[in-house]
Design a protein around this motif. Structure first.
Motif, PDB file in Angstrom:
ATOM      1  N   LEU A 212       0.819  -1.210   0.000  1.00  0.00           N
ATOM      2  CA  LEU A 212       0.000   0.000   0.000  1.00  0.00           C
ATOM      3  C   LEU A 212       0.855   1.263   0.000  1.00  0.00           C
ATOM      4  N   ASP A 215       1.290   3.689  -2.943  1.00  0.00           N
ATOM      5  CA  ASP A 215       0.361   4.811  -3.120  1.00  0.00           C
ATOM      6  C   ASP A 215       0.940   6.025  -2.400  1.00  0.00           C
ATOM      7  N   PHE A 218      -1.005   7.276   0.727  1.00  0.00           N
ATOM      8  CA  PHE A 218      -0.927   6.389   1.889  1.00  0.00           C
ATOM      9  C   PHE A 218       0.476   6.431   2.486  1.00  0.00           C
ATOM     10  N   TYR A 329      -9.389   5.806   7.282  1.00  0.00           N
ATOM     11  CA  TYR A 329      -8.696   5.992   6.014  1.00  0.00           C
ATOM     12  C   TYR A 329      -7.940   4.718   5.614  1.00  0.00           C
ATOM     13  N   THR A 330      -7.289   4.087   6.576  1.00  0.00           N
ATOM     14  CA  THR A 330      -6.556   2.856   6.310  1.00  0.00           C
ATOM     15  C   THR A 330      -7.489   1.770   5.805  1.00  0.00           C
ATOM     16  N   LYS A 333      -8.373   2.543   2.167  1.00  0.00           N
ATOM     17  CA  LYS A 333      -7.294   2.318   1.203  1.00  0.00           C
ATOM     18  C   LYS A 333      -6.948   0.841   1.054  1.00  0.00           C
TER      19      LYS A 333
END
Length: 412
Positions: A212, A215, A218, A329-330, A333
């Motif tokens: 991740l 990104d 992130f 948010y985690t 994503k």
């Protein structure tokens, strides 16, 4: 969920956080006054929380999820914790104390995940039911602080000098023993993982979610999460000692204002998140850290006492607006493939690596601003995390590109 089960889970949560709040808040003050520990030694003691957070996934992922019921491991760990708490209660120097607190944190940190597992296993709709159960944990933390300050007065100036803060370990040890035995009466929570499937260390620690970080957004959030834990460590490590040293009455009880505000802003967070979005919510949280430490730096016990109280009350924004919104948010994503791994990765990065660095830095800054034998230049100490948090906020604001997050199903 039956009424009996609801009561059991609520009591479990109450005791879980009563235990943590009953000794961790006053730890720095106890070590400074009663064990004559330096700032570096106090930092080393607090960093055991980080080592516990790093080791916890192994206990949960490799043992609890595969071989034993969660409630049984919970009971066993709290009984071990009760023994270690008693040994901490009778210890007389830092060299003797440190391995005990390290062992305790290795035993305690996994229980934070275990109480959640026991709770979720009894719920048909955790999004609606869990908050009612979890709030008793915050009540437990607040109760511990109120008992220390306004029932036994262990943090009063004369009591501190007489070593009465040592009694917090005995109080928590008794509570831990009770929770340990009580845990064996909790609803059965059998392991859910497939024993025949091999689980790698990478998966256990959530490191399979490292992809991740490709990104850019992130990655920026991840870096900010680690960095913001440095000023966070100053709060945990120094606030009670700071309030005690400058002559604030009932400092431990006063700090429970922070937990009360945490409940309030937890309720306000969904509305703020939906109205202003993730980026502005995170920025508001980081600005609150800066403001809090400036209030600590320039407040006093006289006419400016309101600044200290305001700084404590900002805990709800500081914690909820950054860490809870960060969890949302985690989850957004990560997607279905990495949901658990991504949350584990963020926990490892913050409470593990970030806080470990933070406690070390806080110890260095505290020792560098020591005046005389046991007094500190608190203005200089608090200016550092204020400036650091502001720098992290600027970094995040510049390099995090605003993005729309699906906020339809946000429930806390």
């Amino acid at each position: 969920m039956t009424k009996l089960v609801r009561i059991q889970l609520s009591l479990m949560m109450f005791l879980e956080f009563f235990i943590w709040g009953g000794w961790f808040v006053t730890l720095g003050t106890f070590l400074d006054i009663n064990l004559n520990a330096s700032g570096g030694q106090i930092a080393t003691a607090f960093s055991t929380q980080s080592w516990g957070a790093i080791i916890a996934p192994f206990i949960i992922g490799l043992i609890a999820d595969r071989f034993f019921n969660a409630e049984k491991i919970l009971g066993f760990l709290h009984i071990i914790g009760a023994i270690l708490m008693y040994l901490m209660y009778i210890s007389t120097d830092f060299a003797e104390f440190y391995p005990l607190v390290l062992g305790y944190m290795i035993a305690y940190m996994p229980t934070l995940a275990l109480v959640n597992s026991v709770s979720f296993n009894q719920m048909k709709d955790p999004a609606k039911e869990f908050s009612f159960i979890r709030v008793f944990g915050t009540i437990g933390w607040i109760t511990a602080g109120l008992i220390i300050s306004w029932v036994f007065f262990w943090d009063a100036p004369e009591a501190r000098q007489d070593g009465m803060l040592r009694n917090t370990f005995l109080m928590v040890g008794i509570a831990s023993a009770f929770l340990g035995l009580f845990s064996f009466t909790l609803p059965k929570t059998p392991p859910t993982a497939d024993k025949s499937k091999k689980v790698s260390v990478v998966e256990t620690l959530g490191l399979d979610a490292l992809g991740l970080l490709k990104d850019r957004n992130f990655l920026m959030f991840f870096i900010a999460s680690v960095l913001i834990c440095i000023p966070l460590a100053f709060y945990y490590q120094n606030t009670n000692l700071f309030l005690s040293e400058i002559g604030v009455e009932n400092p431990t009880g006063l700090m429970t204002i922070g937990q009360a505000s945490e409940v309030l802003f937890m309720l306000l967070l969904p509305f703020f998140f939906k109205r202003f979005g993730f980026k502005m919510t995170i920025i508001a949280g980081m600005l609150a850290w800066t403001l809090r430490y400036l209030l600590f730096a320039y407040g006093d016990t006289g006419e400016l006492m309101f600044m200290l109280i305001t700084g404590i009350a900002l805990h709800g924004i500081c914690y909820d607006f950054f860490f809870v919104s960060g969890q949302i948010y985690t989850d957004f994503k990560a997607g279905a493939k990495y949901k658990s791994s991504a949350q584990g990765l963020i926990t490892l990065a913050t409470y593990g690596v970030g806080m470990l660095i933070g406690f070390y830095v806080a110890g260095l800054i505290t020792d560098a601003n020591l005046i005389g034998v046991k007094e500190h230049s608190w203005e200089a100490i608090w200016i550092f995390p204020a400036a650091f948090a502001f720098g992290v906020m600027v970094l995040f604001a510049l390099f995090f590109k605003n993005e729309e997050i699906d906020k339809k199903n946000i429930e806390i």
